[in-house]
Each structure stands twice: as structure tokens, then as C-alpha cells.
Design a protein around this motif. Sequence first.
Motif, PDB file in Angstrom:
ATOM      1  N   GLY A 276       0.818  -1.215   0.000  1.00  0.00           N
ATOM      2  CA  GLY A 276       0.000   0.000   0.000  1.00  0.00           C
ATOM      3  C   GLY A 276       0.849   1.261   0.000  1.00  0.00           C
ATOM      4  O   GLY A 276       0.555   2.220  -0.725  1.00  0.00           O
ATOM      5  N   GLU A 277       1.905   1.269   0.798  1.00  0.00           N
ATOM      6  CA  GLU A 277       2.784   2.437   0.837  1.00  0.00           C
ATOM      7  C   GLU A 277       3.517   2.624  -0.488  1.00  0.00           C
ATOM      8  O   GLU A 277       3.680   3.747  -0.950  1.00  0.00           O
ATOM      9  CB  GLU A 277       3.787   2.322   1.985  1.00  0.00           C
ATOM     10  N   LEU A 278       3.959   1.521  -1.090  1.00  0.00           N
ATOM     11  CA  LEU A 278       4.637   1.618  -2.383  1.00  0.00           C
ATOM     12  C   LEU A 278       3.689   2.152  -3.455  1.00  0.00           C
ATOM     13  O   LEU A 278       4.051   3.041  -4.229  1.00  0.00           O
ATOM     14  CB  LEU A 278       5.201   0.261  -2.809  1.00  0.00           C
ATOM     15  N   ILE A 279       2.470   1.639  -3.483  1.00  0.00           N
ATOM     16  CA  ILE A 279       1.486   2.113  -4.458  1.00  0.00           C
ATOM     17  C   ILE A 279       1.202   3.598  -4.251  1.00  0.00           C
ATOM     18  O   ILE A 279       1.161   4.378  -5.208  1.00  0.00           O
ATOM     19  CB  ILE A 279       0.190   1.273  -4.380  1.00  0.00           C
ATOM     20  N   THR A 280       1.030   4.001  -2.988  1.00  0.00           N
ATOM     21  CA  THR A 280       0.774   5.418  -2.697  1.00  0.00           C
ATOM     22  C   THR A 280       1.955   6.277  -3.135  1.00  0.00           C
ATOM     23  O   THR A 280       1.772   7.342  -3.732  1.00  0.00           O
ATOM     24  CB  THR A 280       0.491   5.616  -1.193  1.00  0.00           C
ATOM     25  N   PHE A 281       3.171   5.822  -2.852  1.00  0.00           N
ATOM     26  CA  PHE A 281       4.370   6.557  -3.245  1.00  0.00           C
ATOM     27  C   PHE A 281       4.456   6.699  -4.763  1.00  0.00           C
ATOM     28  O   PHE A 281       4.688   7.795  -5.283  1.00  0.00           O
ATOM     29  CB  PHE A 281       5.610   5.851  -2.677  1.00  0.00           C
ATOM     30  N   LEU A 282       4.239   5.591  -5.480  1.00  0.00           N
ATOM     31  CA  LEU A 282       4.313   5.637  -6.945  1.00  0.00           C
ATOM     32  C   LEU A 282       3.214   6.521  -7.532  1.00  0.00           C
ATOM     33  O   LEU A 282       3.456   7.275  -8.485  1.00  0.00           O
ATOM     34  CB  LEU A 282       4.245   4.229  -7.527  1.00  0.00           C
ATOM     35  N   LEU A 283       2.023   6.436  -6.964  1.00  0.00           N
ATOM     36  CA  LEU A 283       0.935   7.297  -7.434  1.00  0.00           C
ATOM     37  C   LEU A 283       1.218   8.772  -7.149  1.00  0.00           C
ATOM     38  O   LEU A 283       0.828   9.641  -7.926  1.00  0.00           O
ATOM     39  CB  LEU A 283      -0.392   6.873  -6.809  1.00  0.00           C
TER      40      LEU A 283
END
Length: 127
Positions: free
Chosen positions: A59-66
Motif C-alpha cells: 500500500g505504501e509503495l502504491i501510494t508513493f508511486l501514485l
Amino acid sequence: MKEILFPFTFVLFIMITYGFSFFEKIFNFSDTLGWMKVHFEKTPIKSLIPIGLVVLLIGELITFLLSIYAFHSLFYFDQNDSIEWMMVANIFCLLLMLIGQRFAKDFDGARTIVIYLIPSLLAMIYL
């Protein structure tokens, strides 16, 4: 100028927050997992901690990439549509952490999550 300053600043805030959080957890994975196991040892979710950490990391990686994509879209195309997806991922991560803190009966930790949650919800209204 004002119309673009808030989205840029908020996206940058999310990018920094989740970037540091994700990489800190990755580079100190065993320490983070150990801390979480102790933190949740007296809760009904103690056996779910390893998978919970992986879910949080994703979730944190997805949020960071987004957030990187949203910043790029704002800077180059003056579009803020991608901020909505970033905000959904952000709210998901915050709610996941809030639920965890409530299970652990860590009310100070839960309060800290709410400090991040309030501006995120307000940003969803503004953006």
C-alpha cells in the motif's frame, strides 16, 4: 498560483511521507517486523502481523508511486485527476494503520494517524 500551490504541496507531502516510510521499512525489515510483533503480541491479530506488514508495504509503495505520477501530471500537464487515486491509496494505508493501532490499544499512535488522516480527508474535499 494559489490554485496549483496546494495540490503540489500536498502531493509532495504524500511523496515524502510514503517514500521515507516505505524505504525505511524495506531497509530495516527485520527490525520493523520485530517491533510490530512485540507491539501486537497481545492482540487477536498477532498471527497476521507478517502478512499485514507486507500488505502495508504494498500500500505504501502504491501510494508513493501514485504520488510521483500525480506530481508529474501536475507539473507537466497541469492535470490533477491522478491525485484522486493517490488519495484513495493514502486513505487506505492510513485506515489500515489506524485499525492496527486500535487493536493494539495504542491510543497515542491512533491519534498520530488521525493527524495525518484529517488533512488527507480535507484535501479530498478541496481537490
